[in-house]
Write a protein that holds these residues in place. Structure first.
Motif, short mmCIF file in Angstrom:
data_model
loop_
_atom_site.label_atom_id
_atom_site.label_comp_id
_atom_site.label_asym_id
_atom_site.label_seq_id
_atom_site.Cartn_x
_atom_site.Cartn_y
_atom_site.Cartn_z
N LEU A 55 62.45 94.27 36.84
CA LEU A 55 61.11 94.83 36.83
C LEU A 55 60.92 95.83 37.96
N VAL A 56 61.43 95.50 39.14
CA VAL A 56 61.31 96.43 40.27
C VAL A 56 62.05 97.73 39.96
N ASP A 57 63.24 97.64 39.40
CA ASP A 57 63.99 98.85 39.06
C ASP A 57 63.25 99.73 38.06
N GLU A 58 62.41 99.11 37.24
CA GLU A 58 61.69 99.85 36.20
C GLU A 58 60.45 100.55 36.72
N ILE A 59 59.83 100.03 37.81
CA ILE A 59 58.53 100.56 38.26
C ILE A 59 58.51 100.89 39.75
N PHE A 60 59.66 101.02 40.39
CA PHE A 60 59.68 101.10 41.86
C PHE A 60 58.99 102.34 42.42
N ASP A 61 58.73 103.35 41.60
CA ASP A 61 58.08 104.58 42.08
C ASP A 61 56.57 104.52 41.92
N GLN A 62 56.00 103.36 41.61
CA GLN A 62 54.57 103.25 41.35
C GLN A 62 53.85 102.56 42.50
N TYR A 63 52.54 102.78 42.55
CA TYR A 63 51.68 102.12 43.54
C TYR A 63 50.25 102.16 43.02
N LEU A 64 49.33 101.58 43.76
CA LEU A 64 47.94 101.48 43.32
C LEU A 64 47.05 102.45 44.09
N SER A 65 46.15 103.09 43.36
CA SER A 65 45.27 104.12 43.93
C SER A 65 43.82 103.84 43.58
#
Length: 420
Positions: A259-269
């Protein structure tokens, strides 16, 4: 693992099982072949249950091991929901390593990474893995504003949100001058924290929501240079009072890793806020935290079918949304934005082939390929073997997470070559 738990497992009191794969690397991250791994219950370390041997990629075959019942990790309680095993790892020319407390949850695969040191440098060492935060007792988070005013946090060093190549983890509270600083690849850091903070048996939407909160919090520390602006030489701490729990040597759960490898470029804004949101949370049982996400509460919402963003908005409000970092540091080239598969041609394929062939010099199970810019059957076979080694779905297709995993390994093996 308590002696009672050991007895229960030995007597067949639980039919639950999880699996374990051990990855043995040298101090410069080169795979160690023919390392011997002895596995015993942590409660009875002298009673060897299994012995495994690593292959040319430094990996053992996965093995099934007994665990407590699944329901222990699905509901808060006093029973430890995971089993603990002790690993003793030996290899020629390396000092022995003992890892105490490798965690196995039911119906999941655990990956225990182990780095051996030359016997010329060390006589041997031990790693003791501390309890998961949901089971152990750790200090509660000291509340902070979720958005850092410029006047409070000092000069903002970064002009945009960048996923760092590494974070420097201070293994203690900020003012503990005796604590060690560890340089940890960003994705490995997130996988470690998520494996410490939640249970891998929880619903996928719950895991994604918690991973996003962990990543956003971490990127806030990176973006605001929070500790460096206070005179410290690290990015983040391992203290739950200030940041997240990070444990040296922590067992990583494979589904969390994927899961981390799939979304590691994301964050919350939030709207009109440039910095990643400092998404604080607590367990919701031992500690309460109004207006923050609670981990057990997020699990309950996942059980009810809530999506990750619905879980996050339930706790942080409707204005929270998922954003993507503008840059990923430390990679040779960004993902092209489409999958690479049979028949695709061009410079991105050539870059992929060059990186894979370089990795194959160290991970010799991967077939060597020519960098001709054409994604053919040989390239597909090399991709599939790479995916097999590193725990990715064996599709032979280079998607987002496969591309960046190849990039990460390529950078790693290039540095191995520089060291040698």
């Amino acid at each position: 693992m308590s002696k009672n738990t050991v007895k229960m497992l030995q007597q067949g009191g639980s039919e639950s099982r999880g699996s374990l794969q051990v990855v043995v690397l040298s101090e410069n991250n080169r795979p160690v072949e023919n390392a011997r791994v002895q596995i015993s219950y942590t409660g009875e370390p002298s009673n060897v249950l299994e012995e495994l041997v690593t292959n040319s990629s430094g990996r053992t075959e996965p093995i099934n091991l007994l665990t407590p019942p699944l329901e222990y990790s699905l509901n808060p309680g006093i029973e430890q929901p995971y089993s603990e095993y002790t690993l003793r790892i030996t290899a020629e020319d390396f000092a022995p390593l003992e890892i105490v407390g490798t965690e196995i949850l039911p119906n999941t695969r655990s990956v225990q990474n182990a780095n051996l040191v030359s016997s010329a440098i060390s006589q041997g060492s031990d790693i003791v893995i501390l309890p998961n935060t949901l089971y152990g007792n750790y200090p509660a988070k000291i509340a902070e504003p979720e958005i850092k005013p410029l006047g409070e946090s000092g000069e903002i060093v970064l002009s945009r949100v960048v996923v760092p190549e590494t974070v420097i983890v201070h293994d203690g509270s900020p003012n503990d001058t005796t604590a060690t600083n560890y340089y940890v690849p960003y994705r490995d850091y997130i996988k470690n924290v998520a494996s410490c903070e939640v249970y891998a048996t929880w619903p996928e939407s719950t895991l994604v929501a918690n991973i996003l909160a962990i990543m956003s919090f971490t990127l806030n520390r990176v973006y605001t240079e929070w500790y460096r602006n206070r005179g410290f030489d690290f990015t983040i701490t391992s203290s739950t009072a200030y940041d997240h729990k990070w444990i040296y040597g922590q067992t990583i759960f494979e589904n969390i890793s994927l899961l981390v490898d799939e979304i590691f470029d994301q964050y919350l804004s939030r709207p009109d806020v440039k910095q990643p949101i400092l998404t604080q949370y607590c367990d919701g049982r031992k500690v309460t935290c109004p207006n923050w996400m609670t981990q057990w509460g997020s699990k309950s919402l996942g059980d009810q079918g809530y999506s990750p963003i619905e879980i996050l908005r339930h706790f942080y409000g409707e204005s929270i949304y998922i954003n993507t970092a503008e840059q990923i540091a430390g990679i040779p080239s960004s993902w092209p934005g489409y999958n690479l598969d049979i028949g695709v041609t061009g410079d991105k394929v050539r870059q992929l082939q060059e990186q894979l062939d370089r990795i194959a010099e160290v991970y010799t199970a991967i077939p060597r390929i020519a960098a001709d810019g054409v994604f053919g059957e040989n390239t597909q076979a090399a991709v599939r073997e790479f995916q097999s080694i590193f725990g990715l779905p064996q599709t032979g297709i280079v998607d987002f997470r496969t591309w960046y995993k190849i990039s990460q390994l390529y950078v790693g093996v290039t540095r191995i070559a520089e060291l040698t």
